[in-house]
Design an enzyme around this catalytic site. Structure first.
Site, short mmCIF file in Angstrom:
data_model
loop_
_atom_site.label_atom_id
_atom_site.label_comp_id
_atom_site.label_asym_id
_atom_site.label_seq_id
_atom_site.Cartn_x
_atom_site.Cartn_y
_atom_site.Cartn_z
N CYS A 124 34.60 2.73 7.73
CA CYS A 124 34.47 1.28 7.76
C CYS A 124 33.03 0.92 7.46
O CYS A 124 32.14 1.76 7.46
CB CYS A 124 34.86 0.73 9.13
N ARG A 165 33.77 0.65 1.47
CA ARG A 165 33.98 1.53 2.61
C ARG A 165 35.29 1.23 3.34
O ARG A 165 35.69 1.97 4.24
CB ARG A 165 32.82 1.40 3.60
N TRP A 174 38.74 0.15 7.14
CA TRP A 174 39.71 1.09 6.59
C TRP A 174 40.45 1.66 7.80
O TRP A 174 39.89 2.39 8.59
CB TRP A 174 39.00 2.19 5.81
N ASN A 210 32.27 1.87 13.31
CA ASN A 210 32.66 2.79 12.25
C ASN A 210 32.78 4.17 12.85
O ASN A 210 31.84 4.66 13.48
CB ASN A 210 31.62 2.79 11.12
N GLY A 211 33.93 4.82 12.66
CA GLY A 211 34.12 6.15 13.21
C GLY A 211 35.42 6.25 13.99
O GLY A 211 36.31 5.39 13.89
N GLU A 226 39.03 17.29 -12.11
CA GLU A 226 38.41 15.99 -11.90
C GLU A 226 39.14 14.89 -12.67
O GLU A 226 39.34 13.78 -12.17
CB GLU A 226 36.93 16.03 -12.30
N LYS A 265 40.83 11.53 -11.00
CA LYS A 265 40.48 10.17 -11.40
C LYS A 265 41.74 9.36 -11.69
O LYS A 265 41.86 8.20 -11.29
CB LYS A 265 39.59 10.19 -12.65
N GLU A 286 43.77 8.65 -8.46
CA GLU A 286 43.04 7.78 -7.54
C GLU A 286 43.23 6.31 -7.87
O GLU A 286 43.45 5.49 -6.98
CB GLU A 286 41.54 8.09 -7.58
N HIS A 332 53.90 30.65 -14.90
CA HIS A 332 54.27 31.17 -13.58
C HIS A 332 54.99 30.11 -12.74
O HIS A 332 54.88 30.10 -11.52
CB HIS A 332 53.04 31.70 -12.85
N LYS A 371 35.26 4.91 0.27
CA LYS A 371 34.21 5.60 -0.47
C LYS A 371 33.62 6.77 0.31
O LYS A 371 33.55 7.89 -0.16
CB LYS A 371 33.10 4.61 -0.83
#
Length: 608
Positions: free
Chosen positions: A2, A27, A75, A101-102, A481, A485, A488, A504, A603
């Site tokens: 957050c 955030r 968040w 935050n946490g 990557e 992207k 996301e 395989h 983020k």
């Protein structure tokens, strides 16, 4: 994950809080809220949804007068996103209000004890527990109450607190979650990250674990949980104040992609002095570098993907064996670490919870640590034995682009340094490597300026259900990557496979029309990967290839080709990722999604 902000000073607090929250919305954006003391009451407004809803409810802060306040963008971790669970949280009389935050890990135990004492809860959050605990311990002295809560609350937290009885003070507390204090000319601030305060001050101080900050209009005091007063130094932030603004671009992500040439150049040049590699904050002698027996690269998400590339770079240039670990798994596998090894922790924010835990594990075992971070004064930057900074500046979009590119440069330069010290790279070879590295910014700019071809292709696949990326060696790392992207920001199911693994089992997923993106930048692996392209085309796939200029053989087997300029094989990720970033971006735009704030993501992941 957050964002919190607080202000006390001569200005009206609410507009300052809302402005700060706009810089922290990356955030968390499930909900937002602010609390402002108007001289009589602490007035609280909060709402589910994006910050814009809160701005409309408060008429951009005009309806909440007062010169001290706190704000929060959330968040959700405990409790669904709704108005009740939004922060700020408060005690029953609303005389103590907090933002957090946490995660409070023992909140259920604390909540049960408080309920036994008659406290009633209206939210599902762990944060409300802290508000009621402060109420329980408060006997007129805010610091005494705060310290007692800190001794009992377990987990990670950064808190901003207002006591109605003490309207001339704003309190801030930190334990394992990032928090800064800003000293301004007309007031003082707290925030989760630097961009939130840049409009008002460039003088910031990083609060450490177990520290408390007491802010008034014209003063800031610091003390510890053990009641010791402390003096702290402030750092002047040199970032461009406009770095946290869109600057005319439609999205932060697009702006940050176009900043990559400058970021790559700045990060590269920060390692050089008179044409030689200088890494002043890597506190290792040449003899110590020569003794390195193994490198462990530990990171999360995109930073982990730079580590996958770096494995090939360190092993190829410096001839040092490398293991790459997900930070969330590193300490749980009880790794066997050689005493002459080094653990490299990569984190953009320097506050990633799993990466910090991996750093602590390495230090506990007495292993040398090196942090690659973007945030000066962050936890990993302070706690690692050595630190390398990437000069990416603030990155607002949740999906990283420029910070990823800067991390790659950091790996290249460290590998070059290690390779030269260990006698694996001659002066002549170094000059050739450096020549290619210095071309990268211009080459990246060229790829960005030719984005129309990618944009056109992306419109064809905005409705895709599944996309697969394949490659070998460093091309596999690029694929990882690129796949991340896409998933996301476009929410398309996407996977990356080492191309040789298709047979395989995973080739069974290919059907008519499936998009397969093949990366071919490693010349000695061209033929192998082309054979894999033929395999998927035989089963109906449409193949997009990203390859080096001159590899015209690919046109016989691929349906659509993107060419990147020639560079050294170790540096191809820095170029090949650019069109793949653009592809993900334009697919997301085509689907009408919020590119900068993808659903369910934040983020800086400061909780495990």
């Amino acid at each position: 994950m957050c964002g919190i902000v607080g202000y006390i000073g001569l200005r009206q607090a609410a507009p300052v809080l809302l402005d700060g929250l706009t810089k922290l919305e990356y955030r968390g954006y499930d909900s937002a809220g602010i609390a402002v003391y108007d001289g009589k009451e602490i007035n609280i407004v909060k709402s589910k949804g994006r910050l814009q809803v809160l701005c409309e409810l408060t008429h951009d802060g005009e309806t909440l007068p007062g010169h001290v306040g706190i704000g929060h963008t959330r968040w959700a971790t405990h409790g669904e996103p709704n108005d009740v669970n939004s922060h700020p949280q408060f005690n029953e009389s609303r005389s103590i209000v907090i933002v957090h935050n946490g995660i409070i890990e023992n909140y259920m135990h604390l909540k049960t004890r408080l309920m036994d004492k008659g406290y009633k809860f209206i939210s599902e959050t762990d944060t409300e527990v802290i508000a009621h605990m402060l109420d329980y311990y408060y006997k007129g002295d805010p610091l005494e109450a705060i310290r007692k809560v800190m001794h009992r609350a377990e987990g990670a937290y950064a808190l901003g607190i207002i006591f109605k009885d003490h309207p001339d003070k704003l309190y801030a507390v930190r334990k394992d979650s990032p928090l800064i204090v800003g000293k301004g000319s007309d007031g003082n601030l707290i925030a989760s990250d630097v961009p939130a305060v840049l409009k008002y001050t460039r003088d910031v101080c990083f609060i450490l674990n177990g520290e408390i900050a007491i802010l008034s209009r014209d003063d800031i005091e610091f003390c510890t949980i053990d009641e010791d007063r402390i003096d702290k130094e402030f750092t002047k932030i040199e970032w461009d104040v406009n770095a946290a603004d869109k600057g005319g671009y439609e999205h932060f992500m697009l702006k940050e992609m176009f900043e990559q040439p400058v970021v790559v150049r700045d990060t590269l040049e920060s390692f050089l002095e008179d044409g030689k590699i200088v890494i002043p904050d890597v506190k290792m002698s040449d003899d110590e570098i020569k003794k390195i027996s193994k490198i462990y690269i530990v990171a999360c998400g995109s930073a982990y993907h730079t580590g996958v590339t770096a494995k090939y770079v360190y092993e190829g240039m410096a001839r040092i064996p490398v293991e790459v670990d997900l930070a969330s798994e590193f300490r749980y596998r009880d790794p066997i670490l050689d005493k002459d090894s080094i653990v490299i922790i990569v984190s953009q924010s320097g506050e990633t919870a799993d990466s910090k835990a991996a750093l602590e594990e390495a230090k506990r075992r007495g292993i040398r640590t090196l942090g690659i971070v973007n945030a000066i004064g962050s936890s990993i930057a302070r706690d690692a034995d050595s630190v390398v900074y990437t000069l990416a500046g603030p990155e607002i979009a949740v999906a990283t682009t420029k910070a990823y590119s800067a991390q790659l440069i950091a790996h290249y330069m460290i590998a070059l340094k290690f390779g030269m010290v260990r006698g694996q790279i001659s002066d002549k070879d170094f000059d050739l490597y450096l020549k290619d590295l210095r071309k990268l910014p211009e080459q990246i700019e060229m790829l960005l300026n030719n984005r129309e071809k990618i944009q056109h292709f992306a419109t064809r696949y905005a409705a895709a259900k599944d996309v697969f990326f394949i490659g070998r060696g460093i091309d596999y790392a690029i694929s990882l990557e690129a796949s991340l992207k896409l998933k996301e920001i476009s929410y398309i199911h996407s996977e990356a496979y080492a191309a040789g693994e298709l047979k395989h089992g995973t080739i069974s997923l290919i059907e008519d029309g499936t998009l397969v993106a093949a990366v071919l930048t490693q010349e000695d692996l061209y033929k192998k990967t082309i054979s894999n392209i033929v395999e998927v085309k035989t089963r109906g796939a449409f193949v997009l290839s990203v390859t080096n200029e001159g590899n015209t053989d690919i046109e016989k087997s691929s349906d659509y080709n993107i060419y990147i300029p020639q560079t050294n094989k170790y540096f191809t990720n820095s170029l090949a990722i650019i069109p793949l970033q653009l592809f993900a971006y334009y697919v997301s735009v085509g689907k009408g999604y919020d590119v900068d704030k993808p659903r369910n993501l934040a983020k800086s992941v400061t909780v495990e």
